[in-house]
Design a protein around this motif. Structure first.
Motif, mmCIF file in Angstrom:
data_model
loop_
_atom_site.group_PDB
_atom_site.id
_atom_site.type_symbol
_atom_site.label_atom_id
_atom_site.label_comp_id
_atom_site.label_asym_id
_atom_site.label_seq_id
_atom_site.Cartn_x
_atom_site.Cartn_y
_atom_site.Cartn_z
ATOM 1 N N THR A 1 0.832 -1.200 0.000
ATOM 2 C CA THR A 1 0.000 0.000 0.000
ATOM 3 C C THR A 1 0.868 1.252 0.000
ATOM 4 N N MET A 2 1.920 1.212 0.840
ATOM 5 C CA MET A 2 2.795 2.369 0.946
ATOM 6 C C MET A 2 3.492 2.634 -0.389
ATOM 7 N N ILE A 3 3.948 1.565 -1.028
ATOM 8 C CA ILE A 3 4.594 1.726 -2.331
ATOM 9 C C ILE A 3 3.604 2.313 -3.332
ATOM 10 N N GLY A 4 2.360 1.821 -3.271
ATOM 11 C CA GLY A 4 1.322 2.372 -4.148
ATOM 12 C C GLY A 4 1.125 3.856 -3.919
ATOM 13 N N ALA A 5 1.160 4.264 -2.641
ATOM 14 C CA ALA A 5 0.960 5.686 -2.329
ATOM 15 C C ALA A 5 2.079 6.526 -2.920
ATOM 16 N N TYR A 6 3.343 6.054 -2.778
ATOM 17 C CA TYR A 6 4.460 6.816 -3.328
ATOM 18 C C TYR A 6 4.417 6.853 -4.853
ATOM 19 N N LEU A 7 4.210 5.672 -5.445
ATOM 20 C CA LEU A 7 4.148 5.624 -6.907
ATOM 21 C C LEU A 7 3.046 6.529 -7.426
ATOM 22 N N GLY A 8 1.874 6.400 -6.810
ATOM 23 C CA GLY A 8 0.733 7.194 -7.244
ATOM 24 C C GLY A 8 1.001 8.680 -7.082
ATOM 25 N N GLY B 1 -3.457 2.671 -1.820
ATOM 26 C CA GLY B 1 -2.406 3.611 -1.444
ATOM 27 C C GLY B 1 -2.488 4.888 -2.257
ATOM 28 N N LEU B 2 -2.742 4.742 -3.552
ATOM 29 C CA LEU B 2 -2.881 5.913 -4.426
ATOM 30 C C LEU B 2 -3.981 6.833 -3.915
ATOM 31 N N LEU B 3 -5.090 6.214 -3.490
ATOM 32 C CA LEU B 3 -6.209 6.993 -2.965
ATOM 33 C C LEU B 3 -5.796 7.721 -1.687
ATOM 34 N N LEU B 4 -4.973 7.040 -0.884
ATOM 35 C CA LEU B 4 -4.546 7.631 0.385
ATOM 36 C C LEU B 4 -3.597 8.804 0.163
ATOM 37 N N ALA B 5 -2.867 8.792 -0.975
ATOM 38 C CA ALA B 5 -1.930 9.884 -1.236
ATOM 39 C C ALA B 5 -2.661 11.207 -1.369
ATOM 40 N N PRO C 1 -5.484 14.099 3.183
ATOM 41 C CA PRO C 1 -4.590 14.819 4.100
ATOM 42 C C PRO C 1 -4.362 14.083 5.412
ATOM 43 N N VAL C 2 -5.307 13.205 5.812
ATOM 44 C CA VAL C 2 -5.116 12.471 7.070
ATOM 45 C C VAL C 2 -3.986 11.455 6.938
ATOM 46 N N TRP C 3 -3.830 10.872 5.728
ATOM 47 C CA TRP C 3 -2.824 9.828 5.556
ATOM 48 C C TRP C 3 -1.613 10.356 4.791
ATOM 49 N N PRO D 1 5.555 5.536 7.442
ATOM 50 C CA PRO D 1 4.772 4.810 8.448
ATOM 51 C C PRO D 1 3.442 4.289 7.912
ATOM 52 N N LEU D 2 3.061 4.747 6.720
ATOM 53 C CA LEU D 2 1.798 4.284 6.141
ATOM 54 C C LEU D 2 1.725 2.756 6.114
ATOM 55 N N ALA D 3 2.882 2.119 5.923
ATOM 56 C CA ALA D 3 2.899 0.661 5.840
ATOM 57 C C ALA D 3 2.298 0.034 7.087
ATOM 58 N N HIS D 4 2.675 0.526 8.275
ATOM 59 C CA HIS D 4 2.133 -0.055 9.503
ATOM 60 C C HIS D 4 0.750 0.468 9.800
ATOM 61 N N GLU D 5 0.547 1.762 9.488
ATOM 62 C CA GLU D 5 -0.746 2.364 9.821
ATOM 63 C C GLU D 5 -1.887 1.712 9.054
ATOM 64 N N THR D 6 -1.595 1.197 7.857
ATOM 65 C CA THR D 6 -2.664 0.538 7.110
ATOM 66 C C THR D 6 -2.687 -0.962 7.367
ATOM 67 N N LEU D 7 -1.523 -1.545 7.620
ATOM 68 C CA LEU D 7 -1.470 -3.005 7.790
ATOM 69 C C LEU D 7 -2.287 -3.449 8.999
ATOM 70 N N LEU D 8 -2.112 -2.742 10.126
ATOM 71 C CA LEU D 8 -2.744 -3.215 11.359
ATOM 72 C C LEU D 8 -4.275 -3.147 11.298
ATOM 73 N N PRO D 9 -4.877 -2.008 10.882
ATOM 74 C CA PRO D 9 -6.337 -2.021 10.748
ATOM 75 C C PRO D 9 -6.818 -3.046 9.718
ATOM 76 N N ALA D 10 -6.034 -3.246 8.643
ATOM 77 C CA ALA D 10 -6.453 -4.231 7.643
ATOM 78 C C ALA D 10 -6.469 -5.628 8.256
ATOM 79 N N PHE D 11 -5.487 -5.925 9.102
ATOM 80 C CA PHE D 11 -5.494 -7.206 9.818
ATOM 81 C C PHE D 11 -6.749 -7.330 10.660
ATOM 82 N N VAL D 12 -7.057 -6.252 11.398
ATOM 83 C CA VAL D 12 -8.250 -6.285 12.242
ATOM 84 C C VAL D 12 -9.467 -6.613 11.384
ATOM 85 N N VAL D 13 -9.561 -5.957 10.221
ATOM 86 C CA VAL D 13 -10.733 -6.167 9.357
ATOM 87 C C VAL D 13 -10.811 -7.625 8.901
#
Lengths: 388, 329
Positions: B54-61, B235-239, B242-244, B249-261
């Motif tokens: 996701t984080m890589i997607g955010a940077y690429l995007g 990730g692209l959407l998150l880029a 403004p909250v994300w 750190p996006l890698a952990h911030e998205t991974l943990l809630p996704a695990f919960v889901v």
């Protein structure tokens, strides 16, 4: 040993490769945490991804006691008492967490323990009671604890020696003179050694055999007449106890604690790295794994004081090499700066992936398989055979 | 004060605002978690490197948007660029995912599932650190470039839209739209296409599927790639958000809630993941509101999300829609 090698003709190389005493202290306390993690993961097969909760409990408990923040425990409570109490508290937490978590197994167990530890992490990060700014953690001020924390027997002053990164005792007996850090090295090492033997004893007891049986086949263990749930819970509590002692040593040496370096799930991840590289299911393995981990980190660190690859290359490569262009205007010097400057996580991650793929038994486990038994028992025989 | 806040919370416009906020969070969580759950259902791998993707997607995007939006100011042109970026990011991250599956994860299918967790955990470290090296080498962070990435969204998304008594952020609506499209597309793929049928068969019993003459390993690769690609698009959407924003750190911030889901929904179930994403999104939005208005405890939303995980596992260990033992994991 270190001093002897560092002043020898290969001193520059030795300083580059060998860990410093400060690093070894970190290897000890974190190695103990990794061992306690391996105690549950390697011997019962349950991946506790939230083990940092116990490490953090120990660390925070010690700091809170030292700051006089806990009821009934004044700031002057002996350090040994406070780490033991921290261990007991962590064991109680382990029983509570474990009694819920051990109804699950495999991935689900890993996730529920991760969930618990993240709840604790977020809680401690927002709990204003811990310090003014809980996000940055808490520190022990020199006003309440001027000289460091004593390891020894409470009440018998002669047997106490203080540990601490910048404080602590220095000792001079006859020919031997040790500075504060070296005293910390021996004292922290002593506690870790005692804990190691205690865990070793447990693993070679009938109790440990039941743990192994649970790892190999839980249903069969139950059929033989043991109740796996109780054994798992007990093992978890013991593991939590030693993890908290490791955390207490960490906080005692560093004199401070932050949520990121105690409760966060990546702290558990570091223990996992150490266990896998060292060999899980071998109690001493994680210590060697951690030694490897810290050595690589120090080797690649940018600060010159502890030695390391970067200062070594800077000092020893001729300027012409440093300024030659590798690719697209990137000089060797810049490339070294970019790829070697503190990016140890990358290389440790790569090593970790390679270990998972090709050396699943880890360093110690592979050696044991090669020597067909624990090294301490087998290596002397092998050496005998080499004798003429 | 608490009672006042409660009265304020129960006002219809507050509830509606929280609801929309919750849906937009749910859309993001669903997009990230869908890939995770697809991969788990078929391959039995709980992918710890998913957040890094996701984080890589955010940077690429973010990079694509900054480069190609450039001077164009028209809202429509920017939207077009966005959708082109969606395709490119999907393709790039999906091929990365495919490579990872072929190169690394395939080695581990005959080992206990714990090894896959270990491997992907190590992989996450490597990916995060590689991105860090690239980002620091080019001096991309914390330079204002990523603020520019936030600024590449069309002008009409920047200001709040007032619908009667409530003010809605158009970005939230856009996130909900993209999330809904993704969920629908995955659902159609799984239930209405032949390949989706093979995927479902493979997740029921991969040996039997292989016995029917289907190259299960290729299906594994494709599904891993699709899952990674969806994470990249999220990730692209998150880029834009403004909250994300695009950050390490996006890698952990998205991974943990996704695990919960995925765990709350029941590992490897499509329906459970979507329902749990909505649940977690709503809890997050509600608790964010309470934190902003009444309770000063900073970690409140995050803590409640993990409590949802813990409580669900206590009450229903297999998750909301999970079956007791999914593929022996």
């Amino acid at each position: 040993m270190y001093a002897a090698l560092a002043s020898s003709p290969i001193g520059a190389e030795a300083r580059t490769l060998l860990p410093k005493v400060e690093t070894m202290v970190a290897v000890f306390y974190f190695g103990l945490f990794a061992m306690s993690f391996d105690f549950i993961f390697g011997y019962t097969g349950y991946l506790s991804f939230g083990h940092a909760i116990f490490y953090g409990t120990g660390a925070y408990f010690v700091v809170l006691v030292a700051n006089g923040k806990l009821p009934l425990l004044p700031a002057g409570t002996p350090f040994v008492v406070s780490i033991l109490l921290a261990g007991v508290l962590a064991a109680v937490i382990a029983v509570l967490v474990g009694s819920v978590s051990f109804r699950l197994s495999g991935v689900y167990f890993a996730m529920i323990t991760l969930g618990f530890s993240q709840v604790a992490y977020v809680f401690i990060r927002g709990w204003g009671y811990v310090s003014e700014n809980p996000r940055d953690g808490a520190a022990v001020s020199t006003a309440t604890h001027p000289s460091g924390f004593d390891i020894g027997i409470p009440g018998v002053d002669a047997l106490n020696l203080a540990i601490g990164q910048l404080t602590g005792d220095s000792v001079a007996v006859g020919m031997v003179a040790l500075n504060g850090t070296e005293v910390s090295y021996y004292m922290v090492g002593l506690v870790v050694l005692v804990c190691y033997f205690a865990m070793q004893r447990l693993i070679h007891s009938p109790f440990g055999k039941v743990m192994l049986a649970i790892r190999e086949n839980e249903e069969r263990t139950e059929a033989v007449g043991y109740e796996p749930f109780r054994f798992k819970l007990a093992a978890f509590a013991i593991s939590g106890f030693f993890a908290a002692i490791a955390g207490g040593l960490f906080a005692g040496f560093r004199r401070s604690v932050a949520p990121e370096n105690s409760m966060y799930f990546l702290v558990t991840g570091d223990a996992l790295l150490s266990s896998i590289i060292g060999g899980f299911g071998t109690l001493a393995g994680p210590l060697y794994g951690r030694l490897f981990d810290e050595t690589v980190r120090e080797f690649l660190s940018k600060s010159g004081a502890g030695g390391g690859l970067l200062p070594y290359l800077r000092d020893h490569l001729p300027a012409s090499v440093m300024e030659s262009v590798v690719y697209n205007g990137l000089t060797v010097g810049e490339a070294i700066n970019t790829f070697l400057n503190g990016h140890a996580s990358l290389y440790i991650g790569l090593v970790f992936v390679l270990f998972v793929l090709y050396v699943p038994a880890g360093l110690l486990g592979t050696l044991r398989a090669r020597f067909d038994g624990p090294l301490a028992k087998r290596v002397p025989d092998y050496l005998d055979r080499l004798r003429p | 004060m608490f009672v006042d806040a409660f009265g304020q919370f129960l006002r219809p416009e507050t509830l509606l605002n929280v609801f929309i906020d919750g849906l937009s969070k749910a859309a993001i969580y669903a997009m990230i978690a869908l890939g995770l759950t697809l991969v788990f259902a078929l391959l039995g791998v709980l992918n710890f490197a998913h957040g890094s993707l996701t984080m890589i997607g955010a940077y690429l995007g973010g990079l694509l948007m900054v480069v190609f939006v450039g001077g164009t100011t028209g809202g429509l042109q920017r939207l077009v660029v966005f959708f082109v970026a969606v395709v490119v990011v999907f393709a790039l991250v999906a091929s990365l995912g495919g490579l990872v599956e072929v190169g690394l994860i395939r080695e581990l299918y005959d080992r206990p599932p714990i090894y896959q967790i270990l491997l992907t955990f190590g992989l996450a470290l490597v990916l995060d650190e590689l991105v860090r090296i690239v980002v620091t080498f080019y001096g991309l962070q914390p330079v204002a470039d990523w603020q520019d990435a936030l600024g590449t969204k069309p002008a009409f998304m920047a200001d709040a839209l007032s619908l009667g008594p409530i003010a809605v952020s158009p970005l939230s609506l856009f996130q909900i739209l993209i999330g809904a499209i993704t969920v629908a597309a995955v659902w159609v793929f799984l239930t209405r296409t032949r390949y989706g049928m093979i995927v479902r068969a493979g997740s029921e019993d991969d040996e039997m599927t292989a016995a029917l003459g289907i190259d299960v390993h290729r299906v594994f690769t494709v599904v891993f790639a699709i899952g990674s690609g969806i994470a990249g698009v999220a990730g692209l959407l998150l880029a834009w958000d403004p909250v994300w924003g695009a950050s390490l750190p996006l890698a952990h911030e998205t991974l943990l809630p996704a695990f919960v889901v995925v765990i709350v929904g029941g590992l490897g179930t499509f329906r459970g993941t979507v329902v749990a994403a909505v649940l977690v999104g709503m809890v997050d939005a509600t608790m964010t509101w309470w934190f902003q208005n009444a309770i000063t405890f900073t970690g409140l939303p995050e803590m409640m999300i993990f409590l949802v995980l813990v409580v669900t596992l206590i009450v229903r260990p297999q998750g909301l829609f999970g079956v007791a033992e999914v593929g022996d994991h």
